[in-house]
Design a protein around this motif. Sequence first.
Motif, PDB file in Angstrom:
ATOM      1  N   GLY A 284      19.988 -22.837  -9.532  1.00 58.63           N
ATOM      2  CA  GLY A 284      21.105 -22.663 -10.458  1.00 58.63           C
ATOM      3  C   GLY A 284      22.441 -22.680  -9.770  1.00 58.63           C
ATOM      4  N   GLN A 285      22.517 -23.371  -8.620  1.00 63.89           N
ATOM      5  CA  GLN A 285      23.732 -23.438  -7.812  1.00 63.89           C
ATOM      6  C   GLN A 285      24.206 -22.064  -7.364  1.00 63.89           C
ATOM      7  OE1 GLN A 285      26.444 -25.752 -10.291  1.00 63.89           O
ATOM      8  NE2 GLN A 285      25.701 -27.655  -9.363  1.00 63.89           N
ATOM      9  N   MET A 286      23.245 -21.165  -7.172  1.00 63.40           N
ATOM     10  CA  MET A 286      23.537 -19.817  -6.705  1.00 63.40           C
ATOM     11  C   MET A 286      22.814 -19.548  -5.392  1.00 63.40           C
ATOM     12  SD  MET A 286      25.617 -18.143  -8.687  1.00 63.40           S
ATOM     13  CE  MET A 286      26.342 -18.258 -10.331  1.00 63.40           C
ATOM     14  N   ALA A 287      23.347 -18.600  -4.633  1.00 70.18           N
ATOM     15  CA  ALA A 287      22.723 -18.163  -3.381  1.00 70.18           C
ATOM     16  C   ALA A 287      22.549 -16.656  -3.424  1.00 70.18           C
ATOM     17  CB  ALA A 287      23.577 -18.563  -2.184  1.00 70.18           C
ATOM     18  N   TRP A 288      21.450 -16.184  -2.825  1.00 66.52           N
ATOM     19  CA  TRP A 288      21.172 -14.741  -2.816  1.00 66.52           C
ATOM     20  C   TRP A 288      22.148 -14.040  -1.882  1.00 66.52           C
ATOM     21  CZ3 TRP A 288      17.717 -11.710   0.780  1.00 66.52           C
ATOM     22  CH2 TRP A 288      17.548 -10.389   0.319  1.00 66.52           C
ATOM     23  N   ALA A 289      22.770 -12.965  -2.374  1.00 64.37           N
ATOM     24  CA  ALA A 289      23.803 -12.249  -1.631  1.00 64.37           C
ATOM     25  C   ALA A 289      23.285 -11.017  -0.900  1.00 64.37           C
ATOM     26  CB  ALA A 289      24.934 -11.841  -2.567  1.00 64.37           C
ATOM     27  N   GLY A 290      21.948 -10.899  -0.748  1.00 71.61           N
ATOM     28  CA  GLY A 290      21.416  -9.885   0.153  1.00 71.61           C
ATOM     29  C   GLY A 290      20.882  -8.608  -0.451  1.00 71.61           C
ATOM     30  N   VAL A 291      20.988  -8.421  -1.782  1.00 70.59           N
ATOM     31  CA  VAL A 291      20.449  -7.221  -2.440  1.00 70.59           C
ATOM     32  C   VAL A 291      19.619  -7.668  -3.639  1.00 70.59           C
ATOM     33  CG1 VAL A 291      20.960  -4.971  -3.473  1.00 70.59           C
ATOM     34  CG2 VAL A 291      22.513  -5.927  -1.753  1.00 70.59           C
ATOM     35  N   ALA A 292      18.460  -7.054  -3.821  1.00 72.27           N
ATOM     36  CA  ALA A 292      17.596  -7.410  -4.946  1.00 72.27           C
ATOM     37  C   ALA A 292      16.882  -6.179  -5.473  1.00 72.27           C
ATOM     38  CB  ALA A 292      16.565  -8.461  -4.525  1.00 72.27           C
ATOM     39  N   ARG A 293      16.668  -6.147  -6.798  1.00 67.76           N
ATOM     40  CA  ARG A 293      15.831  -5.125  -7.431  1.00 67.76           C
ATOM     41  C   ARG A 293      14.536  -5.820  -7.854  1.00 67.76           C
ATOM     42  NH1 ARG A 293      18.935  -3.506 -11.680  1.00 67.76           N
ATOM     43  NH2 ARG A 293      17.902  -4.964 -13.093  1.00 67.76           N
ATOM     44  N   LEU A 294      13.405  -5.277  -7.386  1.00 71.06           N
ATOM     45  CA  LEU A 294      12.120  -5.936  -7.593  1.00 71.06           C
ATOM     46  C   LEU A 294      11.101  -4.980  -8.196  1.00 71.06           C
ATOM     47  CD1 LEU A 294      11.862  -7.613  -4.069  1.00 71.06           C
ATOM     48  CD2 LEU A 294      12.674  -8.700  -6.171  1.00 71.06           C
ATOM     49  N   GLU A 295      10.193  -5.537  -8.957  1.00 72.66           N
ATOM     50  CA  GLU A 295       9.026  -4.779  -9.389  1.00 72.66           C
ATOM     51  C   GLU A 295       8.021  -4.734  -8.240  1.00 72.66           C
ATOM     52  OE1 GLU A 295       7.489  -6.549 -12.889  1.00 72.66           O
ATOM     53  OE2 GLU A 295       9.329  -6.258 -14.070  1.00 72.66           O
ATOM     54  N   PRO A 296       7.270  -3.641  -8.092  1.00 71.95           N
ATOM     55  CA  PRO A 296       6.311  -3.550  -6.987  1.00 71.95           C
ATOM     56  C   PRO A 296       5.313  -4.693  -6.947  1.00 71.95           C
ATOM     57  CG  PRO A 296       6.574  -1.420  -8.063  1.00 71.95           C
ATOM     58  CD  PRO A 296       7.297  -2.424  -8.906  1.00 71.95           C
TER      59      PRO A 296
ATOM     60  N   GLU B  46       0.818  -1.211   0.000  1.00 74.38           N
ATOM     61  CA  GLU B  46       0.000   0.000   0.000  1.00 74.38           C
ATOM     62  C   GLU B  46       0.850   1.258   0.000  1.00 74.38           C
ATOM     63  OE1 GLU B  46      -2.492  -0.297   3.395  1.00 74.38           O
ATOM     64  OE2 GLU B  46      -3.744  -1.907   2.583  1.00 74.38           O
ATOM     65  N   LYS B  47       2.034   1.192   0.575  1.00 78.07           N
ATOM     66  CA  LYS B  47       2.875   2.386   0.718  1.00 78.07           C
ATOM     67  C   LYS B  47       3.725   2.664  -0.525  1.00 78.07           C
ATOM     68  CE  LYS B  47       1.879   3.313   5.083  1.00 78.07           C
ATOM     69  NZ  LYS B  47       1.266   4.611   5.499  1.00 78.07           N
ATOM     70  N   ILE B  48       4.095   1.619  -1.263  1.00 73.24           N
ATOM     71  CA  ILE B  48       5.028   1.783  -2.373  1.00 73.24           C
ATOM     72  C   ILE B  48       4.292   2.217  -3.635  1.00 73.24           C
ATOM     73  CG2 ILE B  48       6.638   0.560  -3.896  1.00 73.24           C
ATOM     74  CD1 ILE B  48       7.446  -1.134  -1.544  1.00 73.24           C
ATOM     75  N   HIS B  49       4.850   3.197  -4.328  1.00 75.61           N
ATOM     76  CA  HIS B  49       4.267   3.689  -5.573  1.00 75.61           C
ATOM     77  C   HIS B  49       4.275   2.568  -6.618  1.00 75.61           C
ATOM     78  CE1 HIS B  49       3.713   6.078  -9.231  1.00 75.61           C
ATOM     79  NE2 HIS B  49       3.269   7.053  -8.442  1.00 75.61           N
ATOM     80  N   PRO B  50       3.193   2.388  -7.362  1.00 77.43           N
ATOM     81  CA  PRO B  50       3.119   1.272  -8.320  1.00 77.43           C
ATOM     82  C   PRO B  50       4.142   1.337  -9.444  1.00 77.43           C
ATOM     83  CG  PRO B  50       1.244   2.769  -8.558  1.00 77.43           C
ATOM     84  CD  PRO B  50       1.929   3.151  -7.292  1.00 77.43           C
ATOM     85  N   LEU B  51       4.713   2.507  -9.709  1.00 80.09           N
ATOM     86  CA  LEU B  51       5.699   2.639 -10.784  1.00 80.09           C
ATOM     87  C   LEU B  51       7.135   2.672 -10.263  1.00 80.09           C
ATOM     88  CD1 LEU B  51       3.927   5.286 -13.067  1.00 80.09           C
ATOM     89  CD2 LEU B  51       3.893   2.787 -13.251  1.00 80.09           C
ATOM     90  N   ALA B  52       7.301   2.475  -8.975  1.00 81.26           N
ATOM     91  CA  ALA B  52       8.637   2.554  -8.384  1.00 81.26           C
ATOM     92  C   ALA B  52       9.441   1.290  -8.648  1.00 81.26           C
ATOM     93  CB  ALA B  52       8.523   2.794  -6.884  1.00 81.26           C
ATOM     94  N   ARG B  53      10.746   1.435  -8.708  1.00 84.45           N
ATOM     95  CA  ARG B  53      11.643   0.293  -8.633  1.00 84.45           C
ATOM     96  C   ARG B  53      11.973   0.072  -7.166  1.00 84.45           C
ATOM     97  NH1 ARG B  53      14.528   3.682 -11.351  1.00 84.45           N
ATOM     98  NH2 ARG B  53      16.443   3.310 -10.187  1.00 84.45           N
ATOM     99  N   VAL B  54      11.907  -1.161  -6.727  1.00 78.84           N
ATOM    100  CA  VAL B  54      12.141  -1.465  -5.314  1.00 78.84           C
ATOM    101  C   VAL B  54      13.518  -2.089  -5.165  1.00 78.84           C
ATOM    102  CG1 VAL B  54      11.342  -2.736  -3.294  1.00 78.84           C
ATOM    103  CG2 VAL B  54       9.681  -1.797  -4.920  1.00 78.84           C
ATOM    104  N   LEU B  55      14.331  -1.496  -4.320  1.00 84.46           N
ATOM    105  CA  LEU B  55      15.656  -2.024  -4.028  1.00 84.46           C
ATOM    106  C   LEU B  55      15.636  -2.577  -2.604  1.00 84.46           C
ATOM    107  CD1 LEU B  55      18.407  -2.296  -5.383  1.00 84.46           C
ATOM    108  CD2 LEU B  55      19.088  -0.147  -4.322  1.00 84.46           C
TER     109      LEU B  55
END
Length: 393
Positions: A132-144, A82-91
């Motif tokens: 894919g034999q990968m692990a998340w390193a703590g930062v992600a860019r997401l669509e709202p 509800e708080k995040i703008h629908p056109l924002a990129r989320v980091l």
Amino acid sequence: MLAGLLFAIHDADDQPDRLAATLPFGGLTLIEYQARLLIAAGAAQIILIVARATPELLGAISRIGRRGVAVDAVRSAAEAAEKIHPLARVLMIADGLVTTEGIVAGLAQEGGDALLVVPETDAPTGFERVGGQMAWAGVARLEPGRIAEVARLPRDYDVQSTLIRVAAQARAAHVELPVTALRDGHGIEHHAGSLDRRSRTVLAASVAGRRGWFDRYVLAPVARWTLPLLVYRKVPGEGVAAAGAILGGLGLFGIASGFAATGLIAVLLATMTLALGATLGDLRDQPRLVLAERIAAVAMPLIAILLFGWAVRAATEDGAPLASAITLAVLAGLGERAIPSATRRSWWGSPSAHLVVVTVSAMLGVPMLGLAVASIYAAVTLADAIEKLRQQP
């Protein structure tokens, strides 16, 4: 628009009554440091998903808000959506992640879903597998929309882990963590003692990671030893600024009094002190002090070069040294004004770098050669910077 997403969910391993996000880090709290990274990357809004409101967390939220961004604390993915703008990129930054500004800025660019990853074989404790034999390193860019998807799931789901899984299922791009990042302190930490050691590494790496050879090879080794001491002994930023100003003033007086080499060395040390003070002030939310120190760190070397040229002219009764010093100061000043720090090439000169050249020449007894070489260096730097600006769309 860029929006930041942070978490204050997990308790510290060695302090069960305290959130890991509010553990001390570099003179502030870890979540404040994470917010500073997001703001530096361009975030105009920060959403905090919290487990409970503690006095430490409320204080941190208040201080984050003073940096000029909108801050909202929520308890669920539904409230966050509800708080995040629908056109924002989320980091998004993981709960307890320690990293550097360059790593976060790399994921802040335009684009769809992206996960910072590391091979599973190299992944430290706390990194989640993403396939894919990968692990998340703590930062992600997401669509709202990813947050809205998680909001439709039961509330007892872990929001952070579920967001990563949803993004992975949507075939988020994988951005591999630089191999040097783990050595520079990148990792997830929920233990106060370990966080203290990791923060020292990251603070030093934040200076070493700056562009420009002076910062990287001269200032960074000094910062690696002195900056953590300044932080953890709670040395006031005003005290560091005063020390730099006094040392610089003595150096300028020495140059004007005929002790050129000694005075130039003192000004060089003063410039480094002011640069360290600016980093310290940035951590402690002292924007006016930081601005003053950064201006002084640029102006003081240029003044020292002009004084040196004047002193050499007076000693030799030749106007060439002063003319060369004026030319150098003008070219260096224009170059510093024209070059954004984010696009600075490592070999380009700066007022501090030119001061190193002039200081070495003074110590070797060839002042005119040093002024000439530094002037050519400044001219080449400015010319290359102008060409790079012309190539930009």
